[in-house]
Motif scaffolding. Structure first.
Motif, mmCIF file in Angstrom:
data_model
loop_
_atom_site.group_PDB
_atom_site.id
_atom_site.type_symbol
_atom_site.label_atom_id
_atom_site.label_comp_id
_atom_site.label_asym_id
_atom_site.label_seq_id
_atom_site.Cartn_x
_atom_site.Cartn_y
_atom_site.Cartn_z
ATOM 1 N N ALA A 17 -5.130 0.351 -2.884
ATOM 2 C CA ALA A 17 -4.206 1.463 -3.118
ATOM 3 C C ALA A 17 -4.071 1.765 -4.605
ATOM 4 O O ALA A 17 -3.979 2.927 -5.016
ATOM 5 N N LEU A 18 -4.073 0.708 -5.415
ATOM 6 C CA LEU A 18 -3.985 0.887 -6.871
ATOM 7 C C LEU A 18 -5.209 1.627 -7.391
ATOM 8 O O LEU A 18 -5.095 2.559 -8.208
ATOM 9 N N ILE A 19 -6.384 1.246 -6.915
ATOM 10 C CA ILE A 19 -7.622 1.914 -7.335
ATOM 11 C C ILE A 19 -7.604 3.371 -6.899
ATOM 12 O O ILE A 19 -7.987 4.275 -7.669
ATOM 13 N N THR B 6 0.832 -1.196 0.000
ATOM 14 C CA THR B 6 0.000 0.000 0.000
ATOM 15 C C THR B 6 0.868 1.247 0.000
ATOM 16 O O THR B 6 0.627 2.198 -0.757
ATOM 17 N N ARG B 7 1.914 1.232 0.830
ATOM 18 C CA ARG B 7 2.812 2.396 0.906
ATOM 19 C C ARG B 7 3.559 2.607 -0.398
ATOM 20 O O ARG B 7 3.636 3.726 -0.916
ATOM 21 N N LEU B 8 4.097 1.526 -0.971
ATOM 22 C CA LEU B 8 4.893 1.642 -2.192
ATOM 23 C C LEU B 8 4.041 2.113 -3.370
ATOM 24 O O LEU B 8 4.464 2.971 -4.150
ATOM 25 N N LEU B 9 2.839 1.552 -3.507
ATOM 26 C CA LEU B 9 1.967 1.984 -4.591
ATOM 27 C C LEU B 9 1.528 3.428 -4.389
ATOM 28 O O LEU B 9 1.446 4.202 -5.356
ATOM 29 N N GLY B 10 1.263 3.791 -3.147
ATOM 30 C CA GLY B 10 0.908 5.182 -2.865
ATOM 31 C C GLY B 10 2.037 6.128 -3.240
ATOM 32 O O GLY B 10 1.799 7.189 -3.835
#
Length: 299
Positions: free
Chosen positions: A172-174, A120-124
């Motif tokens: 997170a991607l969405i 979640t953090r990395l995609l954010g």
């Protein structure tokens, strides 16, 4: 944010990208539609100007068109040129409009190592980086964000075997796609996958366009072989050679485009080098020795 979240930064226009783009033979219909879709997602004002020019007021259809999330999905068989096209189609757009286009390819490291909250953090961070760059550059340098092997980070959340961290990553991607859409940034996200049915339906629904890539048919395989060898072997029967790369009595599938360019070429060249010219017979013998890549089944 560490740049290692992205594997590659490509600045377009670029002669290498141009060459890779034009080597994708047999995708003319896809290229034509993709060029138009990509242009209007990156430069929606061009559609508004078109509407005012030909219809006077801006059509409601135009606003509905530009409100679509700037997401495209490239899906289907392996070795069909999805990733290459995703990384290079912006060259034509950049050249046509005299603009720079930046391609950022997301690294699979963005999937993380399974620690809670890591993906979640990395995609954010990845989407924050893209958004920051896009806000700064605006229409002068739009961004194409490429997510290869997208099913690794966009799995269907209905899968009962799915880990909680993976579900959080899809969320997170969405959010990242929705952020780019809501701010109307000059960004297009391109997701490449061999398993469209494994992608979360909420992401598929957001796709402005989904392109499905099949293995090259006979005419396309013939065109690829000609583009690879015809200059040096002008009298070869390319139709017969192309037929040899298709389905046979023992298999119901033929060569992928990458089988032709990445497996057949080395085999033929290394057979001829250093003391012989390439011949039609040599190409046919190489085809007989190389089994095409099996279709991806997800197993």
């Amino acid at each position: 944010m560490s740049d290692d979240i992205f594997e590659e930064f490509i600045d377009l226009p670029d002669p290498t990208a141009q060459r890779r783009y034009h080597q994708l033979v047999g995708l003319d219909d896809v290229k034509q539609r993709l060029s138009a879709e990509g242009e209007l997602l990156l430069f929606p004002d061009r559609l508004r100007k078109w509407s005012r020019r030909y219809h006077g007021p801006e059509l409601r259809a135009v606003e509905a068109f530009v409100q679509r999330p700037p997401l495209m999905i490239f899906a289907d068989d392996i070795g069909t040129g999805k990733t290459t096209l995703a990384e290079t189609f912006g060259h034509e757009i950049a050249s046509r409009h005299g603009r720079s286009v930046k391609v950022l390819r997301l690294s699979l490291r963005a999937r993380g190592s399974g620690h809670v909250g890591e993906m979640t953090r990395l995609l954010g961070e990845a989407f924050d980086t893209v958004a920051e760059r896009a806000r700064h550059a605006g229409a002068s340098c739009p961004i194409i964000m490429v997510i290869d092997e997208a099913d690794a980070i966009a799995q269907n959340r209905a899968d009962t075997q799915m880990h909680h961290e993976d579900r959080a990553g899809v969320n997170a991607l969405i959010r990242g796609i929705d952020q780019v859409a809501s701010e109307r940034l000059h960004v297009v996200v391109v997701m490449c996958t061999n398993r469209l049915d494994a992608i979360d339906p909420a992401i598929v629904r957001r796709s402005a366009a989904t392109f499905e890539f099949k293995r090259p048919v006979l005419a396309h395989r013939e065109a690829i072989l000609k583009s690879l060898f015809a200059d040096g072997v002008p009298d070869a029967d390319w139709g017969t050679l192309a037929a040899l790369t298709g389905p046979s009595e023992t298999r119901d599938y033929g060569y992928t485009a990458s089988d032709l360019s990445q497996r057949l070429i080395p085999q033929v060249v290394l057979t001829a080098y250093p003391d012989q010219p390439i011949t039609e017979r040599m190409i046919a013998q190489a085809i007989a020795q190389i089994e095409p890549t099996k279709p991806f089944t997800g197993s």
